[in-house]
Scaffold this active site. Structure first.
Site, PDB file in Angstrom:
ATOM      1  N   LEU A 125       0.846  -1.200   0.000  1.00 50.93           N
ATOM      2  CA  LEU A 125       0.000   0.000   0.000  1.00 50.93           C
ATOM      3  C   LEU A 125       0.885   1.255   0.000  1.00 50.93           C
ATOM      4  O   LEU A 125       0.764   2.108  -0.867  1.00 50.93           O
ATOM      5  CB  LEU A 125      -0.912  -0.009   1.247  1.00 50.93           C
ATOM      6  CG  LEU A 125      -1.670   1.284   1.560  1.00 50.93           C
ATOM      7  CD1 LEU A 125      -2.700   1.606   0.484  1.00 50.93           C
ATOM      8  CD2 LEU A 125      -2.402   1.174   2.916  1.00 50.93           C
ATOM      9  N   GLU A 367       1.716   0.255  10.229  1.00 50.59           N
ATOM     10  CA  GLU A 367       0.289  -0.127  10.212  1.00 50.59           C
ATOM     11  C   GLU A 367      -0.583   0.988  10.799  1.00 50.59           C
ATOM     12  O   GLU A 367      -1.589   0.739  11.455  1.00 50.59           O
ATOM     13  CB  GLU A 367       0.057  -1.484  10.878  1.00 50.59           C
ATOM     14  CG  GLU A 367       0.765  -2.599  10.099  1.00 50.59           C
ATOM     15  CD  GLU A 367       0.207  -3.993  10.317  1.00 50.59           C
ATOM     16  OE1 GLU A 367      -0.962  -4.126  10.721  1.00 50.59           O
ATOM     17  OE2 GLU A 367       0.952  -4.946  10.055  1.00 50.59           O
TER      18      GLU A 367
HETATM   19  N1  COS Z   1     -13.458  -0.179   7.090  1.00 53.75           N
HETATM   20  C1  COS Z   1     -14.275  -0.078   6.006  1.00 53.75           C
HETATM   21  N2  COS Z   1     -14.360   1.031   5.258  1.00 53.75           N
HETATM   22  C2  COS Z   1     -13.591   2.092   5.604  1.00 53.75           C
HETATM   23  C3  COS Z   1     -12.728   2.060   6.721  1.00 53.75           C
HETATM   24  C4  COS Z   1     -12.682   0.868   7.466  1.00 53.75           C
HETATM   25  N3  COS Z   1     -11.886   0.753   8.520  1.00 53.75           N
HETATM   26  N4  COS Z   1     -12.080   3.239   6.806  1.00 53.75           N
HETATM   27  C5  COS Z   1     -12.529   3.998   5.802  1.00 53.75           C
HETATM   28  N5  COS Z   1     -13.451   3.301   5.074  1.00 53.75           N
HETATM   29  C6  COS Z   1     -14.223   3.776   3.923  1.00 53.75           C
HETATM   30  C7  COS Z   1     -15.054   4.998   4.316  1.00 53.75           C
HETATM   31  O1  COS Z   1     -16.277   4.600   4.921  1.00 53.75           O
HETATM   32  C8  COS Z   1     -15.246   5.681   2.962  1.00 53.75           C
HETATM   33  O2  COS Z   1     -16.252   5.050   2.216  1.00 53.75           O
HETATM   34  P1  COS Z   1     -17.765   5.631   2.133  1.00 53.75           P
HETATM   35  O3  COS Z   1     -17.695   7.013   1.569  1.00 53.75           O
HETATM   36  O4  COS Z   1     -18.473   4.667   1.230  1.00 53.75           O
HETATM   37  O5  COS Z   1     -18.313   5.615   3.525  1.00 53.75           O
HETATM   38  C9  COS Z   1     -13.923   5.412   2.250  1.00 53.75           C
HETATM   39  O6  COS Z   1     -13.358   4.242   2.880  1.00 53.75           O
HETATM   40  C10 COS Z   1     -12.970   6.569   2.386  1.00 53.75           C
HETATM   41  O7  COS Z   1     -12.756   6.777   3.741  1.00 53.75           O
HETATM   42  P2  COS Z   1     -12.174   8.128   4.368  1.00 53.75           P
HETATM   43  O8  COS Z   1     -12.892   9.311   3.814  1.00 53.75           O
HETATM   44  O9  COS Z   1     -12.169   7.976   5.859  1.00 53.75           O
HETATM   45  O10 COS Z   1     -10.666   8.123   3.773  1.00 53.75           O
HETATM   46  P3  COS Z   1      -9.449   9.039   4.087  1.00 53.75           P
HETATM   47  O11 COS Z   1      -8.707   9.271   2.844  1.00 53.75           O
HETATM   48  O12 COS Z   1      -9.883  10.245   4.882  1.00 53.75           O
HETATM   49  O13 COS Z   1      -8.482   8.112   5.002  1.00 53.75           O
HETATM   50  C11 COS Z   1      -7.632   6.933   6.905  1.00 53.75           C
HETATM   51  C12 COS Z   1      -8.833   7.415   6.070  1.00 53.75           C
HETATM   52  C13 COS Z   1      -6.866   8.047   7.599  1.00 53.75           C
HETATM   53  C14 COS Z   1      -8.312   6.053   7.947  1.00 53.75           C
HETATM   54  C15 COS Z   1      -6.649   6.104   6.021  1.00 53.75           C
HETATM   55  O14 COS Z   1      -5.991   6.919   5.080  1.00 53.75           O
HETATM   56  C16 COS Z   1      -5.617   5.346   6.837  1.00 53.75           C
HETATM   57  O15 COS Z   1      -5.910   4.362   7.490  1.00 53.75           O
HETATM   58  N6  COS Z   1      -4.328   5.809   6.805  1.00 53.75           N
HETATM   59  C17 COS Z   1      -3.243   5.109   7.422  1.00 53.75           C
HETATM   60  C18 COS Z   1      -2.676   4.118   6.494  1.00 53.75           C
HETATM   61  C19 COS Z   1      -1.779   3.151   7.173  1.00 53.75           C
HETATM   62  O16 COS Z   1      -2.125   2.554   8.175  1.00 53.75           O
HETATM   63  N7  COS Z   1      -0.593   2.975   6.609  1.00 53.75           N
HETATM   64  C20 COS Z   1       0.339   2.085   7.182  1.00 53.75           C
HETATM   65  C21 COS Z   1       1.067   1.347   6.138  1.00 53.75           C
HETATM   66  S1  COS Z   1       0.205   0.078   5.407  1.00 53.75           S
HETATM   67  S2  COS Z   1       0.862  -1.473   6.438  1.00 53.75           S
END
Ligand code: COS
Length: 384
Positions: A125, A367
């Protein structure tokens, strides 16, 4: 309320404790020095079924559930963190996308080989411009008839060098991005246009490699979209759900390391004599031990409860982030106190405390950083 750990899981815990003591601890320093896990140790992990803890039995895994997986990780992380890391992507972020959203055909094709340890799976990712902002990925997958052409660079990919297949998150629609424009693929090593790039140099977690994955006009059939045609554009949710589970298991890893540091600190403070008495007789040291033990106790309760909630079929988006946040921050505080108790000796490479200190620092970053966990918790709390 039933706080009893089921008998089968207790037996697994005992097996892993013995494995850690007899097989992993004796080679832990060698792994640190040589930055690689001996192949015979990987073989023993395969024999124990450690690559398939979370994969259901129908696909050749142990089908343990979240609590079971967490209990095993808690034991495994009492030694060098890289051993858990070696199996972590196959049990978690590398395979779960296929399990959650893959077609039945994909599950049967990939999961048994991952569960047996024949194939290692990784999760691609992160990119230079998409760390915390996962939705900002620039690796594109362009439709070309019955296939896709993938171009881009992934980095910080745990086990990328040893992986036989990768779950790859790509951009298929720049306008829609996280809402319909991101697609997850499963891609096997050897697919033309898919290469391993630089192996990155890290502060800790030696023995576990993170590297770049390069996609240069990599053609893959539509069949490689996780979940097939209907899942095109829906890969962001797949990735997020994969991370939710990963965040719980990261809590278990932090907990295991913290418990080990507490055990080492108690032992050392009983033996180490200064000013004519053992360290443990000094109130300042007692306070540190008490705070370590209290925080570990709290972390364990929240981890087991959240794992149990997930095993009951509940959504645990907020709880998983709380567990990751609290357990990893707690473990770093514990490591800091342990180093303080060990004093100068703790800073030396002759003892494992400095290694735990370095390795644990990553837990607050990978993560999903602590800041991202807080963001997820706050969003869930304030959701209309
Ligand atoms: N489960 C299911 N769906 C999810 C979800 C989850 N945990 N988190 C977000 N979604 C869905 C949202 O519901 C939205 O869909 P809908 O419009 O249909 O409702 C869509 O995904 C986009 O979500 P959101 O607007 O929250 O996206 P963002 O771009 O604001 O990002 C975060 C959300 C910050 C949570 C995300 O970018 C993230 O987790 N970042 C960290 C990444 C990470 O952990 N990297 C580590 C390296 S990978 S090992």
């Amino acid at each position: 309320m039933d706080f009893e750990i089921p008998e089968n899981l207790r037996m697994m815990q005992d097996t892993i404790r013995r494995f850690v003591k007899q097989d992993l601890e004796p080679v832990s320093q060698k792994v640190e020095d040589e930055d690689r896990i001996p192949e015979e140790i990987v073989g023993k992990m395969r024999e124990l079924g450690l690559f398939g803890l979370s994969i259901p039995e129908e696909y050749g895994g142990l089908g343990l559930g979240t609590l079971g997986e967490c209990l095993i990780y808690e034991e495994l992380t009492k030694t060098n963190a890289c051993f858990r890391s070696r199996i972590g992507t196959s049990n978690g972020i590398g395979s779960m996308g296929i399990l959650f959203d893959g077609t039945e055909e994909q599950k049967h094709r990939y999961l048994p080989k991952i569960a047996s340890g024949e194939w290692t799976a990784c999760f691609a990712l992160s990119e230079p411009e998409a760390g915390s902002d996962a939705g900002n990925i620039q690796t594109t997958a362009r439709r070309d008839g019955d296939s896709f052409v993938i171009n881009g660079l992934k980095h910080f990919i745990t086990n990328g060098d040893v992986a036989d297949l990768a779950t790859v998150i790509t951009l298929t629609d720049r306008e829609k991005k996280t809402r319909g424009g991101i697609t997850a693929f499963v891609i096997q090593k050897g697919n033309p246009g898919f290469y391993v790039g630089t192996i990155e140099r890290k502060m800790g977690l030696r023995g576990s490699h993170t590297c770049e994955l390069i996609f240069d006009n990599c053609h893959v059939p539509v069949d490689n979209v996780i979940g097939g045609e209907p899942m095109i554009g829906k890969g962001f949710k797949t990735a997020m759900r994969v991370l939710d589970k990963g965040r719980l298991t990261m809590g278990a890893c932090a907990l295991g390391a913290a418990q080990k540091l507490l055990d080492l600190s108690v032992e050392y403070s009983k033996e180490r004599i200064q000013f004519g008495k053992p360290l443990v007789r000094f109130q300042s040291v007692q306070n540190m031990l008490a705070d370590m033990a209290t925080e570990i106790y709290a972390a364990r309760q929240m981890l087991y409860h959240a794992a149990w909630l997930r095993d009951q079929g509940n959504k645990v988006i907020m709880e998983a982030s709380m567990v990751k946040l609290f357990c990893t921050e707690m473990a770093c505080r514990v490591a800091d106190r342990a180093l303080q108790i060990f004093g100068g000796m703790g800073y030396m490479k002759d003892l494992p405390v400095e290694r735990f200190y370095r390795d644990l620092r990553l837990y607050r970053i990978f993560e999903g950083t602590s800041e991202i966990q807080r963001m997820v918790i706050a969003r869930e709390l304030t959701r209309p």
